[in-house]
Design an enzyme around this catalytic site. Sequence first.
Site, PDB file in Angstrom:
ATOM      1  N   SER A 238       0.869  -1.250   0.007  1.00 22.17           N
ATOM      2  CA  SER A 238       0.021   0.055   0.163  1.00 22.17           C
ATOM      3  C   SER A 238       0.788   1.152   0.007  1.00 22.17           C
ATOM      4  O   SER A 238       2.115   1.193   0.270  1.00 22.17           O
ATOM      5  CB  SER A 238      -0.968   0.129   1.163  1.00 22.17           C
ATOM      6  OG  SER A 238      -1.680  -1.046   1.330  1.00 22.17           O
ATOM      7  N   SER A 276      -3.540  -3.640  -2.700  1.00 23.40           N
ATOM      8  CA  SER A 276      -2.933  -2.353  -2.371  1.00 23.40           C
ATOM      9  C   SER A 276      -3.875  -1.318  -1.948  1.00 23.40           C
ATOM     10  O   SER A 276      -4.693  -1.044  -2.674  1.00 23.40           O
ATOM     11  CB  SER A 276      -2.111  -1.702  -3.688  1.00 23.40           C
ATOM     12  OG  SER A 276      -1.239  -0.962  -3.429  1.00 23.40           O
ATOM     13  N   ASP A 278      -3.952   2.295  -1.973  1.00 24.08           N
ATOM     14  CA  ASP A 278      -3.392   3.515  -2.254  1.00 24.08           C
ATOM     15  C   ASP A 278      -4.380   4.433  -2.157  1.00 24.08           C
ATOM     16  O   ASP A 278      -5.259   4.856  -2.997  1.00 24.08           O
ATOM     17  CB  ASP A 278      -3.230   3.185  -4.088  1.00 24.08           C
ATOM     18  CG  ASP A 278      -2.290   2.126  -4.189  1.00 24.08           C
ATOM     19  OD1 ASP A 278      -1.611   1.376  -3.245  1.00 24.08           O
ATOM     20  OD2 ASP A 278      -2.882   1.077  -5.128  1.00 24.08           O
TER      21      ASP A 278
END
Length: 357
Positions: A238, A276, A278
């Site tokens: 991340s 992830s 983000d």
Amino acid sequence: MTRPRLRELGITIGTLPSGENNAITDVPGVWVGQVTLTYDEPRIARTGVTAIVPREGKVWGDNACAGFFSFNGCGEMTGMHWLAESGLLCYPIVLTNTHHVGTAHEALIAYGVERGLAPGSGLPVIGETWDGWLNDMDAFHITRDHVFEALDTAVPGPVAEGSVGGGTGMICHDFKGGIGTASRLVEIAGEAYTLGALVQANHGSREDFRVDGVPVGRLLDYQRVPLAWGNQPQPGGSILIVIATDAPLISGQCARLARRAAVGFSRVGGIGHNGSGDLFLAFATGNHMPADRQEPFAIRYLPNHQMNPLFSAAGEAVEEAILNALTASETMSGINGNTAYELPLDDLVELMAGRQL
């Protein structure tokens, strides 16, 4: 030993000038404080806290316009429902690891209550990335006192990067990652503004990693720099990106600016993998937004067609901030003997010197 930043290696990203410290703290009134925990007994700690404090700590009563963008949502940043509803950032921002979102959330509220900065009801912004490859997260190392310390020690000026604060145990593009920052100066309609970015970089795959367009990750094979994850790459991880500016933006424009963090993220090789988180936030201090004001008041904002320089600045600053996180970080071992290897800077300089312009 302190490793050099990207520019100290002779590598410059973009065309816009940076601020004095090339950091988010170049935005007037933005401070950063960090607490780093690295020890092996009684259980292994490779973790910490990073606090971003707008308006020299006065953001509690003088809120800032803000906006948020989730590029991929496998992560947590608290307070975003109210931020989207109100368009305001009402607290400092705290970044840490996945298991300590609750600890930091409670601590930040308590900090405001005990110091008379905010009422007991609040929705602060806490962001997380996972550091469990190096850190024994189940030991719950971070306490309320660590959050208080990060807030109390927040200062302007240079910002420590790499394996510090919330970035202590992070891995980026299969190299040791962590905290990175950068800034850009722009001029719009005859007025000068500063934009800064800070990242907690814990994302990406080796084969996607690029430096100013050069496919460095593909050129550094696994014999030269072993995979952090053993025999198999692990796309995911991340990144948290916080953008600050002193330009007079309203909340919708901050959301537009937050989305431009994806430009710098993708230039370095960010994909937004399924696993992830983000998460990007942008705030602007160019208007004062007093929390206790009862009557209407005037604010300024840039015409939307004048925002392009800020969009460019966001892309450049985020790109360089991620790269600064990588150049600053040193090889680190942690729980179960797991190791994340540093980006080899001599090889990086050699590869960049050989690029075709």
